[in-house]
Scaffold this motif. Structure first.
Motif: not given
Length: 315
Positions: A140-141, A146-151, A160-165, A169-174
């Motif tokens: 996940x990390x 990394x995929x979400x960061x690049x997107x 859209x950038x805020x939604x991805x961000x 954060x949710x992925x990192x929390x999980x």
């Protein structure tokens, strides 16, 4: 001080035979020395005497046999009362009945083997589970993160950038919840401080940690169980307790540790059954020889306490 006389040891079969022999002896003596005569055909009075004698002898036999089998019945009741989630309880060996003593000893030996095998298998399962948690957290990390960061970097629309961000954060929390990096890198106390901060940061109650291990070194298994119990306790508080404050303490006690998580919430409803979360905490506590106790009163909050004794073989 005068020693108490040792009780005679008889097998269950011997006791049954002696009880029956006592009844037959009394009946035989009555037939030999009683003035009553039995004629053929049997008169009404003689029939009444025979029936009364049969009932009396049967009653005496039942009374004697109940005393004989009483230890077996008590043993069966005690066996049924043994709780797998409260290990360490063993049945006393009376020393008065060889068969019952042998059965009690065999049952105690079986409990020893079951608890030992259960702990070993559960520890292996826990290690496999944590290994899988670590693998998923890393994927996940590293990959999804990394995929979400690049997107996010390629998007031009601020919304859209805020939604991805937020998703990142949710992925990192999980990933942190699956396997906290602080526990592996900085140790248990730092991981609990980080857990306390993150609980409040996600909208939960304010958590005040008091950590004082006084340099006590804990095994990785103990650290992991303590952390998971604290994590599950804080999760339950945030979801169900409606609390505003939580006190989390971890202290060294006689070579062991004591974890206490106490909140000022609504408490557990009267007569409520333990859910999967509490059962999981109890099972984890058993893996390290610990004891989990939960005390709660409606409107007065809940206290979860994990006591882990000093490891065997340590001074």
């Amino acid at each position: 001080m005068q020693a108490r006389p040792r009780r005679a040891r008889f097998s269950l079969l011997t006791r049954v035979v002696l009880a029956n022999a006592a009844v037959l002896t009394v009946v035989t003596l009555l037939l030999l020395f009683s003035p009553i005569e039995i004629n053929a055909p049997v008169t009404e009075n003689q029939a009444i005497i025979l029936v009364v004698g049969f009932v009396v002898s049967l009653t005496v036999s039942v009374v004697l046999l109940r005393r004989v089998v009483a230890p077996v019945r008590r043993l069966a009741e005690t066996m049924r009362s043994v709780d797998p989630l409260k290990p360490g309880r063993r049945l006393p060996v009376s020393g008065a009945n060889t068969d019952v003593d042998a059965l009690t000893t065999a049952f105690n030996d079986m409990l020893d083997r079951l608890e030992h095998e259960r702990r070993d298998s559960a520890l292996r399962a826990l290690a496999a589970q944590e290994h899988e948690r670590l693998r998923v957290a890393r994927e996940l990390h590293d990959e999804v993160g990394q995929l979400l960061t690049s997107v996010m970097l390629e998007l031009d629309e601020p919304r859209a950038r805020e939604a991805v961000r937020a998703s990142l954060e949710d992925v990192r929390r999980i990933a942190r919840e699956l396997r906290p990096e602080a526990l592996d890198d900085l140790g248990l106390q730092s991981a609990l401080r980080s857990l306390s901060i993150s609980t409040a940061a996600r909208g939960g109650p304010r958590v005040t940690p008091t950590l004082a291990l006084d340099g006590l070194a804990l095994s990785p298994e103990v650290e992991l169980v303590v952390y998971r119990v604290a994590q599950e306790s804080l999760t339950n508080v945030a979801r169900h307790a409606h609390a505003t404050r939580v006190d989390l303490s971890l202290t060294a006690v006689d070579g062991g540790v004591s974890l206490i998580v106490r909140d000022d919430g609504s408490g557990l409803p009267p007569g409520s059954e333990e859910g999967a979360g509490i059962t999981g905490m109890r099972e984890r506590a058993l893996l390290i020889g610990g004891r989990l106790t939960i005390s709660s009163a409606p409107g007065r909050g809940t206290e979860v306490r994990l006591d882990v004794p000093r490891p065997e073989g340590t001074g």
